[in-house]
Design an enzyme around this catalytic site. Structure first.
Site, PDB file in Angstrom:
ATOM      1  N   ILE A  90     -21.074  58.325 -10.784  1.00  0.00           N
ATOM      2  CA  ILE A  90     -19.806  58.847 -10.269  1.00  0.00           C
ATOM      3  C   ILE A  90     -19.246  57.707  -9.420  1.00  0.00           C
ATOM      4  CG2 ILE A  90     -21.030  59.999  -8.343  1.00  0.00           C
ATOM      5  CD1 ILE A  90     -18.876  62.162  -8.303  1.00  0.00           C
ATOM      6  N   SER A  91     -17.984  57.357  -9.626  1.00  0.00           N
ATOM      7  CA  SER A  91     -17.407  56.193  -8.934  1.00  0.00           C
ATOM      8  C   SER A  91     -17.295  56.435  -7.432  1.00  0.00           C
ATOM      9  CB  SER A  91     -16.007  55.899  -9.478  1.00  0.00           C
ATOM     10  OG  SER A  91     -16.050  55.670 -10.867  1.00  0.00           O
TER      11      SER A  91
END
Ligand code: SAH
Length: 218
Positions: free
Chosen positions: A65-66
């Site tokens: 997940i960024s």
């Protein structure tokens, strides 16, 4: 699954927003979206307290997940207007998808890892977000649904995929991290006419790679 959002989590999100503002995130709509979407629910229980640090995190299948600041920054660069059609490459956890949807746009999102596609396709509607989900290759885009007002790529692209440029409306914006290896440069391309683009660069980021062949179902 029950999604719990507590005062504690809301408080942590406020602190995150202060950190993002310090990093130059200043679009009120983007701030409001980050304030609204719970990020901890994308994390396994044991790691939830880390959800509001400005870090990327493993989400399974070797993907991440960024960073919230990266999600906010890419969203800001898209200059979204309500009702626009947005193509997202790299659904992953779906966190970025939720942020886009909070901006009032229609999202078409593609993921090449079957396990992530399956998981996120079930999870997001439980949270109240229903984009159009596609299992496939982001390099090909979605010609049947083109053109798009905006295109966002959330994995490191070795080059700008021609197909995606074709599927962008004239006047449309593409935000894409370009580069092979550890680091990519964030590009914003504005399609000013057929085959004519304005390009701006926005610093270095680190994404998982955009891969060409579909992985086996894992
Ligand atoms: N936006 C996501 C980021 C996930 S990481 C989030 O907020 O969680 C990038 C994702 O891009 C990974 O899930 C990876 O599997 C996916 N990806 C990589 N190459 C792709 C391709 N060619 N087509 C579609 N998805 C791709």
């Amino acid at each position: 699954m029950q999604i719990k959002d507590t005062h504690l989590h809301q408080g942590l999100r406020k602190r995150l927003i202060e950190k993002l503002k310090a990093k130059g995130i200043d679009f009120p709509e983007v701030i409001a979206a980050i304030a609204k979407v719970p990020r901890h629910v994308f994390f396994d229980e044991a790691f939830r307290e880390m959800a509001y640090d400005d870090i990327a995190f493993q989400i399974g299948a070797g993907q991440t997940i960024s960073h919230p600041s990266t999600v906010a920054f890419q969203t800001q660069l898209l200059e979204l207007k309500k009702g626009e059609k947005v193509l997202e490459i790299g659904t992953g956890s779906g966190y970025q998808t939720c942020i886009l949807m909070e901006m009032g746009v229609k999202v078409f999102t593609i993921e090449r890892q079957k396990s992530l596609y399956d998981k996120t396709k079930l999870f997001l509607p439980e949270m109240g977000y229903s984009p159009r989900f596609f299992y496939g290759d982001g390099f090909a885009g979605l010609p049947a649904f083109a053109p798009f007002d905006k295109v966002i790529i959330t994995c490191g692209a070795p080059f700008v995929p021609q197909e995606l440029l074709k599927q962008l409306k004239t006047g449309g914006i593409m935000v894409i991290p370009v580069g092979e290896g550890e680091k990519q440069t964030m590009w914003r391309l504005v399609k000013i006419a057929e085959n004519q683009y304005d390009k701006d660069e926005f610093g270095q980021f680190s994404f998982v790679p955009m891969l060409e062949k579909k992985a086996k179902d894992k």
